[in-house]
Design a protein around this motif. Structure first.
Motif, PDB file in Angstrom:
ATOM      1  N   LEU A   2       0.824  -1.212   0.000  1.00 24.25           N
ATOM      2  CA  LEU A   2       0.000   0.000   0.000  1.00 24.25           C
ATOM      3  C   LEU A   2       0.861   1.267   0.000  1.00 24.25           C
ATOM      4  O   LEU A   2       0.660   2.162  -0.816  1.00 24.25           O
ATOM      5  N   HIS A   3       1.837   1.351   0.897  1.00 23.17           N
ATOM      6  CA  HIS A   3       2.649   2.565   1.022  1.00 23.17           C
ATOM      7  C   HIS A   3       4.032   2.424   0.393  1.00 23.17           C
ATOM      8  O   HIS A   3       4.797   3.384   0.369  1.00 23.17           O
ATOM      9  N   ASP A   4       4.365   1.230  -0.078  1.00 24.47           N
ATOM     10  CA  ASP A   4       5.677   1.010  -0.663  1.00 24.47           C
ATOM     11  C   ASP A   4       5.545   0.131  -1.911  1.00 24.47           C
ATOM     12  O   ASP A   4       5.809  -1.063  -1.864  1.00 24.47           O
ATOM     13  N   PRO A   5       5.125   0.721  -3.041  1.00 26.25           N
ATOM     14  CA  PRO A   5       4.951  -0.093  -4.254  1.00 26.25           C
ATOM     15  C   PRO A   5       6.254  -0.278  -5.040  1.00 26.25           C
ATOM     16  O   PRO A   5       6.291  -0.079  -6.245  1.00 26.25           O
ATOM     17  N   SER A   6       7.317  -0.659  -4.342  1.00 29.45           N
ATOM     18  CA  SER A   6       8.621  -0.788  -5.007  1.00 29.45           C
ATOM     19  C   SER A   6       8.769  -2.167  -5.657  1.00 29.45           C
ATOM     20  O   SER A   6       7.951  -3.068  -5.468  1.00 29.45           O
ATOM     21  N   LYS A   7       9.855  -2.307  -6.407  1.00 26.26           N
ATOM     22  CA  LYS A   7      10.137  -3.578  -7.079  1.00 26.26           C
ATOM     23  C   LYS A   7      10.431  -4.676  -6.062  1.00 26.26           C
ATOM     24  O   LYS A   7      10.102  -5.842  -6.279  1.00 26.26           O
ATOM     25  N   LYS A   8      11.065  -4.305  -4.956  1.00 27.16           N
ATOM     26  CA  LYS A   8      11.411  -5.275  -3.921  1.00 27.16           C
ATOM     27  C   LYS A   8      10.148  -5.940  -3.361  1.00 27.16           C
ATOM     28  O   LYS A   8      10.101  -7.159  -3.193  1.00 27.16           O
ATOM     29  N   ILE A   9       9.128  -5.155  -3.096  1.00 23.64           N
ATOM     30  CA  ILE A   9       7.868  -5.694  -2.564  1.00 23.64           C
ATOM     31  C   ILE A   9       7.194  -6.572  -3.610  1.00 23.64           C
ATOM     32  O   ILE A   9       6.642  -7.630  -3.284  1.00 23.64           O
ATOM     33  N   LYS A  10       7.250  -6.166  -4.872  1.00 21.62           N
ATOM     34  CA  LYS A  10       6.656  -6.977  -5.937  1.00 21.62           C
ATOM     35  C   LYS A  10       7.358  -8.326  -6.055  1.00 21.62           C
ATOM     36  O   LYS A  10       6.718  -9.355  -6.254  1.00 21.62           O
ATOM     37  N   VAL A  11       8.678  -8.318  -5.910  1.00 25.84           N
ATOM     38  CA  VAL A  11       9.436  -9.566  -5.967  1.00 25.84           C
ATOM     39  C   VAL A  11       9.077 -10.453  -4.781  1.00 25.84           C
ATOM     40  O   VAL A  11       8.874 -11.663  -4.925  1.00 25.84           O
ATOM     41  N   LEU A  12       8.991  -9.854  -3.600  1.00 27.18           N
ATOM     42  CA  LEU A  12       8.641 -10.628  -2.409  1.00 27.18           C
ATOM     43  C   LEU A  12       7.238 -11.232  -2.530  1.00 27.18           C
ATOM     44  O   LEU A  12       7.000 -12.368  -2.120  1.00 27.18           O
ATOM     45  N   LYS A  35       5.207 -14.062   6.861  1.00 29.09           N
ATOM     46  CA  LYS A  35       6.225 -13.006   6.923  1.00 29.09           C
ATOM     47  C   LYS A  35       6.151 -12.096   5.703  1.00 29.09           C
ATOM     48  O   LYS A  35       6.289 -10.882   5.818  1.00 29.09           O
ATOM     49  N   VAL A  36       5.913 -12.669   4.532  1.00 26.70           N
ATOM     50  CA  VAL A  36       5.798 -11.861   3.320  1.00 26.70           C
ATOM     51  C   VAL A  36       4.512 -11.034   3.365  1.00 26.70           C
ATOM     52  O   VAL A  36       4.514  -9.840   3.045  1.00 26.70           O
ATOM     53  N   LYS A  37       3.422 -11.661   3.786  1.00 28.30           N
ATOM     54  CA  LYS A  37       2.118 -10.993   3.789  1.00 28.30           C
ATOM     55  C   LYS A  37       2.107  -9.769   4.699  1.00 28.30           C
ATOM     56  O   LYS A  37       1.514  -8.742   4.368  1.00 28.30           O
ATOM     57  N   TYR A  38       2.750  -9.865   5.856  1.00 31.78           N
ATOM     58  CA  TYR A  38       2.732  -8.762   6.811  1.00 31.78           C
ATOM     59  C   TYR A  38       4.031  -7.974   6.837  1.00 31.78           C
ATOM     60  O   TYR A  38       4.338  -7.302   7.820  1.00 31.78           O
ATOM     61  N   LYS A  39       4.800  -8.050   5.766  1.00 32.31           N
ATOM     62  CA  LYS A  39       6.002  -7.234   5.570  1.00 32.31           C
ATOM     63  C   LYS A  39       7.054  -7.457   6.663  1.00 32.31           C
ATOM     64  O   LYS A  39       7.731  -6.531   7.095  1.00 32.31           O
ATOM     65  N   LYS A  40       7.194  -8.685   7.103  1.00 33.97           N
ATOM     66  CA  LYS A  40       8.198  -9.031   8.110  1.00 33.97           C
ATOM     67  C   LYS A  40       9.354  -9.822   7.506  1.00 33.97           C
ATOM     68  O   LYS A  40      10.328 -10.115   8.186  1.00 33.97           O
TER      69      LYS A  40
END
Length: 170
Positions: free
Chosen positions: A26-36, A55-60
């Motif tokens: 939601l607040h960080d639409p970067s490539k890293k998050i898309k890869v994760l 861990k991936v779902k809740y950004k941990k």
């Protein structure tokens, strides 16, 4: 107050309600998050897979930066985050590379039913048994109540007093 001794009942609704689900992009639409978000965890047991997905779902989830040492072969060959042994050693021993337990124990393809399936079957059997018993008890209650009502006679209060006096120990 929540810290008051003995006060276990809450009188107000929660201040913040979770109306929408958490979105890790939601607040960080970067490539890293898309890869994760696109990561698929294989070669791990079901429990470890669910942990990693959480861990991936809740950004941990924290990706690994450098290779780690394998606990079996002592080589710097672990390239996956949260894993303790390399893929080669895990494949040789047929264990999960994250927790080190047998993958066959938690594999859904095995013929043995899981704990939740066994639990559901036991609950179903128990509910059938209690329904049978409760229907038998209700039938007994109905038949006995009809019998009691037919043979019952009115007892006056004076009769009760005399019966109470007669039942007293001497």
């Amino acid at each position: 107050m929540s810290t008051q001794r003995g006060n276990v009942n809450r009188t107000r609704p929660p201040k913040h309600k979770n109306v929408t689900a958490f979105k890790n992009n939601l607040h960080d639409p970067s490539k890293k998050i898309k890869v994760l978000n696109s990561l698929e965890f294989s070669n791990v047991c079901l429990k470890c897979k669910s942990i990693l997905e959480w861990k991936v779902k809740y950004k941990k989830y924290k990706a690994i930066k450098a290779a780690k040492t394998c606990v079996k072969c002592n080589q710097k060959s672990v390239k996956e985050a949260y894993h303790t042994m390399c893929e080669k050693c895990a494949a040789e021993d047929k264990v999960c590379p994250k927790c080190g337990k047998d993958k066959e124990d938690t594999n859904p393809d095995t013929d043995t039913p899981s704990v939740s399936v066994k639990f559901n079957e036991l609950v179903l059997e128990k509910s059938k048994a209690t329904n049978q018993e409760s229907s038998d008890e209700s039938y007994d209650r109905e038949s006995s109540s009809e019998y009691d009502h037919d043979s019952e006679s009115l007892i006056s209060s004076s009769d009760c007093d005399t019966m109470a006096v007669n039942k007293r120990p001497k």
